[in-house]
Design a protein around this motif. Structure first.
Motif, short mmCIF file in Angstrom:
data_model
loop_
_atom_site.label_atom_id
_atom_site.label_comp_id
_atom_site.label_asym_id
_atom_site.label_seq_id
_atom_site.Cartn_x
_atom_site.Cartn_y
_atom_site.Cartn_z
N TYR A 62 0.83 -1.21 0.00
CA TYR A 62 0.00 0.00 0.00
C TYR A 62 0.87 1.26 0.00
CZ TYR A 62 -3.59 3.32 1.46
OH TYR A 62 -4.45 4.40 1.52
N ALA A 63 1.91 1.28 0.84
CA ALA A 63 2.76 2.47 0.94
C ALA A 63 3.61 2.68 -0.31
CB ALA A 63 3.66 2.36 2.17
N SER A 64 4.01 1.60 -0.98
CA SER A 64 4.88 1.71 -2.16
C SER A 64 4.11 1.93 -3.45
CB SER A 64 5.73 0.43 -2.29
OG SER A 64 6.46 0.19 -1.12
N PHE A 65 2.83 1.59 -3.45
CA PHE A 65 2.04 1.60 -4.68
C PHE A 65 1.88 3.01 -5.24
CE2 PHE A 65 -2.11 1.96 -6.78
CZ PHE A 65 -1.98 1.00 -7.77
N PHE A 66 1.50 3.96 -4.41
CA PHE A 66 1.11 5.27 -4.92
C PHE A 66 2.28 6.12 -5.44
CE2 PHE A 66 -2.57 4.09 -2.34
CZ PHE A 66 -3.58 4.32 -3.26
N PRO A 67 3.46 6.13 -4.82
CA PRO A 67 4.56 6.87 -5.45
C PRO A 67 4.91 6.37 -6.85
CG PRO A 67 5.09 6.38 -3.17
CD PRO A 67 3.84 5.62 -3.48
N GLY A 94 18.77 1.32 3.73
CA GLY A 94 18.19 2.32 2.84
C GLY A 94 19.18 2.81 1.80
N LEU A 95 20.43 3.01 2.20
CA LEU A 95 21.45 3.42 1.24
C LEU A 95 21.68 2.35 0.18
CD1 LEU A 95 24.12 5.10 3.56
CD2 LEU A 95 22.68 6.23 1.87
N THR A 96 21.65 1.09 0.59
CA THR A 96 21.83 0.00 -0.36
C THR A 96 20.68 -0.04 -1.36
OG1 THR A 96 23.01 -1.27 1.33
CG2 THR A 96 22.17 -2.48 -0.58
N PHE A 97 19.47 0.07 -0.87
CA PHE A 97 18.29 0.11 -1.74
C PHE A 97 18.42 1.23 -2.76
CE2 PHE A 97 14.12 -2.12 -0.85
CZ PHE A 97 14.72 -3.25 -0.33
N ASN A 98 18.76 2.42 -2.27
CA ASN A 98 18.85 3.58 -3.15
C ASN A 98 19.96 3.41 -4.18
OD1 ASN A 98 18.01 6.54 -3.61
ND2 ASN A 98 20.21 6.71 -3.35
N GLY A 99 21.10 2.86 -3.76
CA GLY A 99 22.20 2.65 -4.69
C GLY A 99 21.85 1.68 -5.80
N VAL A 100 21.14 0.61 -5.46
CA VAL A 100 20.73 -0.37 -6.48
C VAL A 100 19.77 0.27 -7.48
CG1 VAL A 100 19.47 -2.52 -6.84
CG2 VAL A 100 21.14 -2.36 -5.00
N VAL A 101 18.82 1.05 -6.97
CA VAL A 101 17.83 1.68 -7.85
C VAL A 101 18.50 2.71 -8.76
CG1 VAL A 101 15.78 3.16 -7.91
CG2 VAL A 101 15.90 1.27 -6.29
N SER A 135 9.87 4.40 1.30
CA SER A 135 8.62 4.20 2.04
C SER A 135 8.46 2.76 2.49
CB SER A 135 7.43 4.61 1.18
OG SER A 135 7.49 5.97 0.83
N SER A 136 8.89 1.82 1.66
CA SER A 136 8.73 0.40 2.02
C SER A 136 9.50 0.05 3.28
CB SER A 136 9.19 -0.48 0.85
OG SER A 136 10.59 -0.36 0.64
N ILE A 137 10.66 0.66 3.47
CA ILE A 137 11.45 0.37 4.66
C ILE A 137 10.87 1.08 5.88
CG2 ILE A 137 13.73 0.60 5.71
CD1 ILE A 137 14.93 0.38 2.92
N LEU A 138 10.55 2.37 5.73
CA LEU A 138 10.09 3.15 6.87
C LEU A 138 8.76 2.64 7.41
CD1 LEU A 138 11.06 6.73 5.62
CD2 LEU A 138 12.33 5.23 7.16
N ARG A 157 12.29 5.17 -6.35
CA ARG A 157 13.16 5.55 -5.23
C ARG A 157 12.34 5.98 -4.02
NH1 ARG A 157 17.80 9.48 -7.46
NH2 ARG A 157 18.48 9.24 -5.28
N MET A 158 11.28 6.75 -4.25
CA MET A 158 10.40 7.14 -3.14
C MET A 158 9.73 5.92 -2.52
SD MET A 158 8.68 10.47 -4.96
CE MET A 158 7.50 10.71 -3.63
N ALA A 159 9.30 4.99 -3.37
CA ALA A 159 8.65 3.79 -2.86
C ALA A 159 9.62 2.90 -2.08
CB ALA A 159 8.03 3.00 -4.02
N ALA A 160 10.87 2.84 -2.52
CA ALA A 160 11.86 2.03 -1.81
C ALA A 160 12.08 2.56 -0.39
CB ALA A 160 13.18 2.02 -2.58
#
Length: 291
Positions: free
Chosen positions: A166-171, A268-275, A224-227, A219-222
Motif C-alpha cells: 500500500y505504501a509503495s504503490f502510490f509513489p 536504505g542506502l543500499t536500496f537507493n544505490g541499487v535503484v 517508504s517500504s522500509i520506513l 526511489r520514493m517507494a523504496a
C-alpha cells in the motif's frame, strides 16, 4: 659514396621525429591520468568527508559532556554493539526478516503500479474509472490503516507485506502517470508516422521516455517500504529491525538500539544505490544521444 651519405642524412630527421611523436602522447597522457585520479579522489572525498564529520561529532559530543552518554553513546560504542550483533548472528536474523518483507511488498507494488499507471495515463476511460477511488486511498496515510490490516489479515507476515504494498504503490503509480503523460508528442507522432504498432510504440518510445519519472517514484517507494515496515514491526513482530529497536529500548540496551537504527540507514542506502544504478543502466540511451 656521397649519394649514400645524403640518403643517411635525409633519413635522420625522420627517425628523430618518430621518436618525438612516440614520446609526446605518453607525456600528454600522464597529466590526463593524474587529473582523472584527482577528480575521482575528490568525488570520493566530498561525500565521505561529510559522513566523517558527522561521525566525529557523534563521537566527541558524549565524551565532552555535551549530551548524556547514557542516552547517546559514542559512535565507537554503537559500532562495537553493531559488530557484536553481527557476530552473534542476531543482526542478520533481523535484517533478513525486514528485507524479505520489504522486498516482497515493494516488488508486488512495482508489478501492479506500473501497468495501472500506464493504463490510466494512456486510456481516458480507465482514468475516469479508477482516478476517484485511487485519490480516496492516496490521501489516507498507510500507518493509519495498520490496525485495519492487522484486523483483516492478522498480525503475521501478510499484514506487514500488504502495508508495504500500500505504501509503495502510490509513489510508483503517480510518477508513472506523470512520465507517460509528459512524453514529447513529437516523438509519438514520428513513431506513428513510421508505422509503429501500439505495442512497439510503448516499447520503443513511451516507456524509455518515462523511465526517469518512473524511477523517481521507485526511489520514493523504496524508502517508504522500509520506513513503513519498521513502524509496523514496532507494533507486532518477533523479528525485524523495528522489533530490534523496540526491544532494545524497552530493555535499556541503548547501543543496540542505535545499532538497529544504523542498520536501517545502511539498508536504505543500499536500496537507493541499487535503484540509481539500474536507472542509469536503463537511461544510458539519453546520455549517448546527447553526445
Amino acid at each position: 659514396m656521397s649519394s649514400a651519405v645524403q640518403v643517411i642524412e635525409k633519413s635522420r630527421p625522420v627517425v628523430v621525429r618518430s621518436r618525438v611523436e612516440s614520446v609526446a602522447p605518453a607525456r600528454v597522457g600522464a597529466p590526463r591520468v593524474l587529473r582523472a585520479l584527482a577528480l575521482l579522489a575528490w568525488r570520493i572525498f566530498k561525500p565521505t568527508s561529510a559522513i566523517g564529520l558527522l561521525v566525529a561529532v557523534w563521537e566527541a559530543a558524549p565524551r565532552l559532556g555535551l549530551v548524556d552518554e547514557v542516552f547517546l553513546p559514542p559512535f565507537s560504542t554503537v559500532a562495537q554493539a553493531f559488530v557484536d550483533l553481527v557476530q552473534s548472528g542476531e543482526m542478520w536474523e533481523h535484517v533478513s526478516a525486514s528485507l524479505t518483507r520489504s522486498a516482497t511488498g515493494f516488488f508486488l507494488a512495482l508489478a501492479v503500479a506500473i501497468p495501472v499507471g500506464v493504463a490510466i495515463a494512456w486510456y481516458r476511460p480507465v482514468a475516469e474509472l479508477l482516478t476517484p477511488i485511487l485519490e480516496l486511498f492516496r490521501n489516507t496515510a498507510a500507518l493509519a490503516l495498520l490496525p485495519v490490516f492487522i484486523l483483516i489479515l492478522g498480525i503475521g507476515e501478510t499484514s506487514k507485506i500488504a502495508l508495504v504494498v500500500y505504501a509503495s504503490f502510490f509513489p510508483i503509480l503517480l510518477n508513472t502517470i506523470t512520465g507517460v503523460r509528459t512524453v514529447e508528442p513529437l516523438l509519438i507522432k514520428s513513431a506513428v508516422s513510421l508505422g509503429f504498432s501500439p505495442l512497439r510504440l510503448f516499447q520503443k518510445v513511451v516507456l524509455p521516455a518515462a523511465v526517469p519519472s518512473i524511477f523517481t517514484g521507485v526511489r520514493m517507494a523504496a524508502a517508504s517500504s522500509i520506513l513503513v515496515l519498521i513502524a509496523a514491526e514496532m507494533v507486532g513482530a518477533r523479528a525485524g529491525l523495528g522489533y530490534l529497536i523496540t526491544a532494545a529500548q524497552q530493555n535499556f540496551q541503548i547501543p543496540n538500539m542505535y545499532a538497529g537504527i544504523l542498520a536501517i540507514s545502511l539498508l536504505g542506502l543500499t536500496f537507493n544505490g541499487v535503484v540509481v544504478a539500474l536507472e542509469r543502466r536503463l537511461s544510458r540511451w539519453r546520455t549517448e544521444s546527447s553526445r
